[in-house]
Motif scaffolding. Structure first.
Motif, PDB file in Angstrom:
ATOM      1  N   GLU A 161       0.830  -1.205   0.000  1.00  0.00           N
ATOM      2  CA  GLU A 161       0.000   0.000   0.000  1.00  0.00           C
ATOM      3  C   GLU A 161       0.868   1.260   0.000  1.00  0.00           C
ATOM      4  OE1 GLU A 161      -2.998   2.200   3.075  1.00  0.00           O
ATOM      5  OE2 GLU A 161      -3.264   0.031   2.837  1.00  0.00           O
ATOM      6  N   GLU A 162       1.917   1.269   0.800  1.00  0.00           N
ATOM      7  CA  GLU A 162       2.822   2.425   0.855  1.00  0.00           C
ATOM      8  C   GLU A 162       3.535   2.632  -0.484  1.00  0.00           C
ATOM      9  OE1 GLU A 162       4.200   2.433   5.540  1.00  0.00           O
ATOM     10  OE2 GLU A 162       5.123   0.978   4.170  1.00  0.00           O
ATOM     11  N   LYS A 163       3.949   1.525  -1.097  1.00  0.00           N
ATOM     12  CA  LYS A 163       4.601   1.628  -2.403  1.00  0.00           C
ATOM     13  C   LYS A 163       3.649   2.199  -3.448  1.00  0.00           C
ATOM     14  CE  LYS A 163       7.863  -2.151  -1.711  1.00  0.00           C
ATOM     15  NZ  LYS A 163       8.231  -3.508  -2.100  1.00  0.00           N
ATOM     16  N   GLU A 164       2.408   1.739  -3.422  1.00  0.00           N
ATOM     17  CA  GLU A 164       1.424   2.227  -4.385  1.00  0.00           C
ATOM     18  C   GLU A 164       1.182   3.718  -4.194  1.00  0.00           C
ATOM     19  OE1 GLU A 164      -3.179   1.468  -5.792  1.00  0.00           O
ATOM     20  OE2 GLU A 164      -2.141  -0.121  -4.681  1.00  0.00           O
ATOM     21  N   LEU A 165       1.056   4.166  -2.943  1.00  0.00           N
ATOM     22  CA  LEU A 165       0.862   5.590  -2.661  1.00  0.00           C
ATOM     23  C   LEU A 165       2.059   6.422  -3.135  1.00  0.00           C
ATOM     24  CD1 LEU A 165      -0.751   5.509   0.900  1.00  0.00           C
ATOM     25  CD2 LEU A 165      -1.792   6.399  -1.198  1.00  0.00           C
ATOM     26  N   ALA A 166       3.251   5.845  -3.054  1.00  0.00           N
ATOM     27  CA  ALA A 166       4.471   6.545  -3.468  1.00  0.00           C
ATOM     28  C   ALA A 166       4.737   6.424  -4.961  1.00  0.00           C
ATOM     29  CB  ALA A 166       5.661   6.004  -2.674  1.00  0.00           C
ATOM     30  N   GLY A 167       3.922   5.637  -5.662  1.00  0.00           N
ATOM     31  CA  GLY A 167       4.113   5.466  -7.101  1.00  0.00           C
ATOM     32  C   GLY A 167       5.250   4.522  -7.457  1.00  0.00           C
ATOM     33  N   ILE A 168       5.548   3.595  -6.559  1.00  0.00           N
ATOM     34  CA  ILE A 168       6.643   2.642  -6.789  1.00  0.00           C
ATOM     35  C   ILE A 168       6.052   1.303  -7.208  1.00  0.00           C
ATOM     36  CG2 ILE A 168       8.623   1.451  -5.752  1.00  0.00           C
ATOM     37  CD1 ILE A 168       8.756   3.817  -3.739  1.00  0.00           C
ATOM     38  N   SER A 169       6.105   1.025  -8.494  1.00  0.00           N
ATOM     39  CA  SER A 169       5.610  -0.258  -8.992  1.00  0.00           C
ATOM     40  C   SER A 169       6.698  -1.310  -8.769  1.00  0.00           C
ATOM     41  CB  SER A 169       5.272  -0.163 -10.477  1.00  0.00           C
ATOM     42  OG  SER A 169       6.448  -0.257 -11.257  1.00  0.00           O
ATOM     43  N   PRO A 170       6.340  -2.595  -8.826  1.00  0.00           N
ATOM     44  CA  PRO A 170       7.352  -3.650  -8.640  1.00  0.00           C
ATOM     45  C   PRO A 170       8.482  -3.582  -9.671  1.00  0.00           C
ATOM     46  CG  PRO A 170       5.140  -4.572  -8.541  1.00  0.00           C
ATOM     47  CD  PRO A 170       5.001  -3.151  -8.987  1.00  0.00           C
ATOM     48  N   GLY A 171       8.212  -3.001 -10.840  1.00  0.00           N
ATOM     49  CA  GLY A 171       9.217  -2.952 -11.900  1.00  0.00           C
ATOM     50  C   GLY A 171       9.835  -1.581 -12.123  1.00  0.00           C
ATOM     51  N   LEU A 172       9.757  -0.702 -11.136  1.00  0.00           N
ATOM     52  CA  LEU A 172      10.306   0.644 -11.287  1.00  0.00           C
ATOM     53  C   LEU A 172      11.836   0.608 -11.206  1.00  0.00           C
ATOM     54  CD1 LEU A 172       9.330   3.627 -11.595  1.00  0.00           C
ATOM     55  CD2 LEU A 172       9.791   3.839  -9.147  1.00  0.00           C
ATOM     56  N   VAL A 173      12.485   1.040 -12.268  1.00  0.00           N
ATOM     57  CA  VAL A 173      13.952   1.096 -12.318  1.00  0.00           C
ATOM     58  C   VAL A 173      14.362   2.561 -12.260  1.00  0.00           C
ATOM     59  CG1 VAL A 173      16.017   0.605 -13.693  1.00  0.00           C
ATOM     60  CG2 VAL A 173      14.097  -1.001 -13.704  1.00  0.00           C
ATOM     61  N   ARG A 174      15.118   2.907 -11.223  1.00  0.00           N
ATOM     62  CA  ARG A 174      15.671   4.263 -11.125  1.00  0.00           C
ATOM     63  C   ARG A 174      17.057   4.249 -11.747  1.00  0.00           C
ATOM     64  NH1 ARG A 174      16.320   6.553  -5.615  1.00  0.00           N
ATOM     65  NH2 ARG A 174      17.168   4.516  -5.197  1.00  0.00           N
ATOM     66  N   MET A 175      17.355   5.268 -12.529  1.00  0.00           N
ATOM     67  CA  MET A 175      18.673   5.381 -13.164  1.00  0.00           C
ATOM     68  C   MET A 175      19.259   6.760 -12.894  1.00  0.00           C
ATOM     69  SD  MET A 175      18.236   3.890 -16.980  1.00  0.00           S
ATOM     70  CE  MET A 175      17.774   2.206 -17.280  1.00  0.00           C
ATOM     71  N   SER A 176      20.496   6.761 -12.438  1.00  0.00           N
ATOM     72  CA  SER A 176      21.270   7.988 -12.347  1.00  0.00           C
ATOM     73  C   SER A 176      22.186   7.960 -13.560  1.00  0.00           C
ATOM     74  CB  SER A 176      22.082   8.001 -11.046  1.00  0.00           C
ATOM     75  OG  SER A 176      22.958   9.105 -11.036  1.00  0.00           O
ATOM     76  N   ILE A 177      21.942   8.845 -14.511  1.00  0.00           N
ATOM     77  CA  ILE A 177      22.627   8.797 -15.797  1.00  0.00           C
ATOM     78  C   ILE A 177      24.045   9.343 -15.670  1.00  0.00           C
ATOM     79  CG2 ILE A 177      22.573   9.576 -18.199  1.00  0.00           C
ATOM     80  CD1 ILE A 177      20.299   7.603 -17.386  1.00  0.00           C
ATOM     81  N   GLY A 178      25.008   8.529 -16.083  1.00  0.00           N
ATOM     82  CA  GLY A 178      26.409   8.918 -16.011  1.00  0.00           C
ATOM     83  C   GLY A 178      26.827   9.805 -17.164  1.00  0.00           C
ATOM     84  N   TYR A 179      28.063  10.266 -17.094  1.00  0.00           N
ATOM     85  CA  TYR A 179      28.570  11.153 -18.144  1.00  0.00           C
ATOM     86  C   TYR A 179      29.890  10.656 -18.727  1.00  0.00           C
ATOM     87  CZ  TYR A 179      30.790  12.906 -13.886  1.00  0.00           C
ATOM     88  OH  TYR A 179      31.451  12.988 -12.692  1.00  0.00           O
ATOM     89  N   ILE A 180      30.141   9.359 -18.645  1.00  0.00           N
ATOM     90  CA  ILE A 180      31.337   8.754 -19.223  1.00  0.00           C
ATOM     91  C   ILE A 180      30.992   8.258 -20.629  1.00  0.00           C
ATOM     92  CG2 ILE A 180      32.930   6.796 -18.996  1.00  0.00           C
ATOM     93  CD1 ILE A 180      33.377   9.097 -17.007  1.00  0.00           C
ATOM     94  N   GLY A 181      31.912   8.425 -21.568  1.00  0.00           N
ATOM     95  CA  GLY A 181      31.636   8.054 -22.956  1.00  0.00           C
ATOM     96  C   GLY A 181      30.730   9.087 -23.588  1.00  0.00           C
ATOM     97  N   THR A 182      30.551   8.995 -24.885  1.00  0.00           N
ATOM     98  CA  THR A 182      29.669   9.961 -25.532  1.00  0.00           C
ATOM     99  C   THR A 182      28.216   9.548 -25.328  1.00  0.00           C
ATOM    100  OG1 THR A 182      29.526   8.846 -27.674  1.00  0.00           O
ATOM    101  CG2 THR A 182      31.416  10.338 -27.339  1.00  0.00           C
ATOM    102  N   LEU A 183      27.329  10.499 -25.470  1.00  0.00           N
ATOM    103  CA  LEU A 183      25.911  10.219 -25.345  1.00  0.00           C
ATOM    104  C   LEU A 183      25.495   9.158 -26.359  1.00  0.00           C
ATOM    105  CD1 LEU A 183      23.107  12.693 -24.670  1.00  0.00           C
ATOM    106  CD2 LEU A 183      22.826  11.057 -26.505  1.00  0.00           C
ATOM    107  N   GLU A 184      25.986   9.257 -27.580  1.00  0.00           N
ATOM    108  CA  GLU A 184      25.600   8.300 -28.620  1.00  0.00           C
ATOM    109  C   GLU A 184      26.150   6.903 -28.354  1.00  0.00           C
ATOM    110  OE1 GLU A 184      23.211   8.843 -30.673  1.00  0.00           O
ATOM    111  OE2 GLU A 184      23.098  10.949 -30.094  1.00  0.00           O
ATOM    112  N   GLN A 185      27.358   6.806 -27.816  1.00  0.00           N
ATOM    113  CA  GLN A 185      27.909   5.488 -27.457  1.00  0.00           C
ATOM    114  C   GLN A 185      27.041   4.823 -26.405  1.00  0.00           C
ATOM    115  OE1 GLN A 185      31.740   6.818 -26.107  1.00  0.00           O
ATOM    116  NE2 GLN A 185      32.794   6.132 -27.964  1.00  0.00           N
ATOM    117  N   LYS A 186      26.688   5.589 -25.374  1.00  0.00           N
ATOM    118  CA  LYS A 186      25.895   5.030 -24.283  1.00  0.00           C
ATOM    119  C   LYS A 186      24.471   4.706 -24.761  1.00  0.00           C
ATOM    120  CE  LYS A 186      27.774   4.453 -20.814  1.00  0.00           C
ATOM    121  NZ  LYS A 186      28.632   3.307 -20.461  1.00  0.00           N
TER     122      LYS A 186
END
Length: 180
Positions: free
Chosen positions: A135-160
């Motif tokens: 219930e708490e996850k649903e209220l927070a908008g956290i689905s079982p398949g929610l993937v959080r990503m912190s996008i890095g800055y190594i390599g070029t944008l197109e390579q990544k």
């Protein structure tokens, strides 16, 4: 001096390790440049992922519920932050995506902490938010398949981006992409 309740240590705090202090002082001058690239890439990936049919949650996208609020507060040079979410709906699909991104294309690393120069990702429902009930996850908008990503800055944008696309095509099974 060492009395934690009355001494100078309590008032002034401990002294940082000299090596750590030096390393931090070397990184501070270009922090702004790194953060701008971090945020720029997150925005670009959010737009591209959405075009692929993925369910993307990113405050820089105009369909995000708080987009206008953040737009009114954000520093325009830095954009909307370097973190984005992709909702894969199930934990199994989220873990498969992260497995491919880490092990087959080297797009990023699975981690709980999301602060690094490489892309880091986690499935929130089974990691950082695992102590919450359904219930708490649903209220927070956290689905079982929610993937959080912190996008890095190594390599070029197109390579990544190419690495991300390879991982997506590798797991293409007709259930990955949501049709919006």
């Amino acid at each position: 001096m060492m009395d934690l309740h009355q001494g100078a240590l309590m008032l002034l705090g401990p002294t940082m390790n000299a090596k750590v202090a030096f390393e931090l002082s070397e990184r501070i001058p270009h922090l702004g440049l790194r953060m701008k690239e971090h945020c720029r890439r997150a925005m670009e990936y959010a737009i591209r992922m959405k075009k692929l049919g993925l369910k993307v949650i990113y405050p820089g996208l105009v369909d995000h519920p708080q987009h206008e609020l953040l737009k009114s507060m954000a520093n325009k040079e830095y954009g909307y932050g370097g973190l984005l979410c992709v909702d894969m709906e199930t934990e199994e699909r989220a873990n498969r995506l992260m497995h491919h991104l880490q092990n087959y294309t080297q797009f990023g690393f699975m981690a709980v902490s999301l602060g690094y120069y490489e892309t880091l990702m986690s499935c929130s429902g089974s990691s950082t938010s695992s102590e919450m009930n359904a219930e708490e996850k649903e209220l927070a908008g956290i689905s079982p398949g929610l993937v959080r990503m912190s996008i890095g800055y190594i390599g070029t944008l197109e390579q990544k981006w190419s690495q991300l696309e390879k991982a997506l095509s590798r797991m293409q099974d007709g259930t990955l992409l949501n049709k919006n």
